[in-house]
Structure formats: structure tokens, C-alpha cells
Design a protein around this motif. Structure first.
Motif, short mmCIF file in Angstrom:
data_model
loop_
_atom_site.label_atom_id
_atom_site.label_comp_id
_atom_site.label_asym_id
_atom_site.label_seq_id
_atom_site.Cartn_x
_atom_site.Cartn_y
_atom_site.Cartn_z
N PHE A 23 0.90 -1.18 0.08
CA PHE A 23 0.07 -0.02 0.10
C PHE A 23 0.68 1.46 -0.01
N MET A 24 1.98 1.15 0.08
CA MET A 24 3.11 2.26 0.05
C MET A 24 2.82 3.35 -0.94
N ASN A 25 2.65 2.91 -2.02
CA ASN A 25 2.36 4.01 -3.37
C ASN A 25 0.96 4.08 -3.91
N ARG A 26 0.13 3.45 -3.11
CA ARG A 26 -1.14 3.34 -3.55
C ARG A 26 -2.08 4.33 -2.78
N ASN A 27 -3.07 5.39 -3.57
CA ASN A 27 -3.74 6.34 -2.85
C ASN A 27 -5.21 6.47 -3.14
N SER A 28 -5.65 5.44 -4.06
CA SER A 28 -7.09 5.40 -4.08
C SER A 28 -7.93 5.25 -2.92
N ALA A 29 -9.11 5.72 -2.95
CA ALA A 29 -10.04 5.67 -1.88
C ALA A 29 -10.18 4.18 -1.54
N GLU A 30 -10.04 3.26 -2.31
CA GLU A 30 -10.55 1.82 -2.04
C GLU A 30 -9.18 1.33 -1.54
N ASP A 31 -7.99 1.72 -1.94
CA ASP A 31 -6.88 1.15 -1.44
C ASP A 31 -6.59 1.68 0.26
N MET A 32 -7.12 3.12 0.26
CA MET A 32 -6.99 3.64 1.76
C MET A 32 -7.81 2.72 2.78
N GLU A 33 -9.19 2.51 2.23
CA GLU A 33 -9.95 1.84 3.09
C GLU A 33 -9.51 0.31 3.32
N ALA A 34 -8.75 -0.42 2.32
CA ALA A 34 -8.32 -1.76 2.50
C ALA A 34 -7.08 -1.55 3.36
N TYR A 35 -6.26 -0.68 3.29
CA TYR A 35 -5.16 -0.39 4.31
C TYR A 35 -5.49 -0.12 5.54
N LYS A 36 -6.55 0.65 5.97
CA LYS A 36 -7.10 0.79 7.32
C LYS A 36 -7.58 -0.52 7.86
N PHE A 37 -8.33 -1.49 7.00
CA PHE A 37 -8.84 -2.54 7.47
C PHE A 37 -7.55 -3.55 7.90
N TYR A 38 -6.63 -3.49 7.28
CA TYR A 38 -5.39 -4.62 7.39
C TYR A 38 -4.65 -3.83 8.81
N LYS A 39 -4.63 -2.85 8.71
CA LYS A 39 -4.10 -1.90 9.76
C LYS A 39 -4.73 -2.50 11.11
N VAL A 40 -6.19 -2.27 11.24
CA VAL A 40 -6.79 -2.63 12.27
C VAL A 40 -6.43 -4.01 12.50
N ILE A 41 -6.73 -5.03 11.58
CA ILE A 41 -6.61 -6.37 12.19
C ILE A 41 -5.36 -6.83 12.53
N LEU A 42 -4.26 -6.13 12.14
CA LEU A 42 -2.76 -6.57 12.33
C LEU A 42 -2.37 -5.98 13.72
N GLU A 43 -2.94 -5.26 14.45
CA GLU A 43 -2.38 -4.65 15.52
C GLU A 43 -3.15 -5.19 16.92
N ASP A 44 -2.31 -5.26 17.99
CA ASP A 44 -3.00 -5.61 19.36
C ASP A 44 -4.07 -6.85 19.49
N ASN A 45 -3.75 -7.92 18.58
CA ASN A 45 -4.50 -9.04 18.58
C ASN A 45 -5.90 -8.87 18.35
N ASN A 46 -6.01 -8.08 17.43
CA ASN A 46 -7.54 -7.28 17.21
C ASN A 46 -8.22 -8.54 16.20
N ALA A 47 -7.45 -9.54 15.60
CA ALA A 47 -8.07 -10.54 14.61
C ALA A 47 -8.67 -11.47 15.67
N LYS A 48 -7.97 -11.41 16.68
CA LYS A 48 -8.62 -12.61 17.83
C LYS A 48 -9.86 -12.02 18.49
N LYS A 49 -9.58 -10.64 18.68
CA LYS A 49 -10.73 -10.02 19.25
C LYS A 49 -11.92 -9.95 18.46
N ILE A 50 -11.78 -9.74 17.05
CA ILE A 50 -12.85 -9.72 16.19
C ILE A 50 -13.80 -11.02 15.95
#
Length: 81
Positions: A43-70
Motif C-alpha cells: 500500500f506504500m504507493n497506492r492512494n485510491s479511496a479503495e486502497d486507503m480503506e483496505a489499508y485501514k482494514f489491514y492496519k486494524v486487524i494486524l494490531e493488538d491481537n485485534n483479529a482474535k478480538k474480532i
């Protein structure tokens, strides 16, 4: 916490999202580090709205054991339906 709830609710209706969350939840610490690096790289060089939403999704699920919490919240939501 709101993002976690939204993703858990999406898992109830979209098996593809559930599969992603489940896959992340069972990764080892090393696998998580590698996957996180791949996500950032992708996602480093991607900046479309869809890419930004996807990046936010992955950022959330990859931090603080959030995948398990989900997944825990997903199980609760499934019981309610």
C-alpha cells in the motif's frame, strides 16, 4: 473498538472477510511481522479511496491481537442471530 465491531459484523455476512480474519488470527508472531511488512509495502504507493480503506482494514486487524478480538465478537454476534 468501533472498527472491530464493524469488521465482526461484516464477518457474519461475508465469508471472505471472515476467512481473512481467521487466517490472521492463527499466524505466529513471525508470520504477522512478515505479513504486516508485505501490507505496508503493497500500500506504500497506492492512494485510491479503495486502497486507503483496505489499508485501514489491514492496519486494524494486524494490531493488538485485534483479529482474535474480532473473532470473539463475531462468535457473540452469530449466537445473537
Amino acid at each position: 473498538m468501533e472498527e472491530i465491531r464493524v469488521i465482526a459484523e461484516a464477518c457474519v455476512t461475508d465469508e471472505r472477510i471472515y476467512d481473512i480474519i481467521y487466517s490472521v488470527s492463527i499466524m505466529t508472531d513471525e508470520e504477522l511481522r512478515e505479513f504486516r511488512a508485505k501490507v505496508v509495502n503493497y500500500f506504500m504507493n497506492r492512494n485510491s479511496a479503495e486502497d486507503m480503506e483496505a489499508y485501514k482494514f489491514y492496519k486494524v486487524i494486524l494490531e493488538d491481537n485485534n483479529a482474535k478480538k474480532i473473532l470473539e465478537l463475531y462468535e457473540e454476534l452469530k449466537k445473537q442471530k
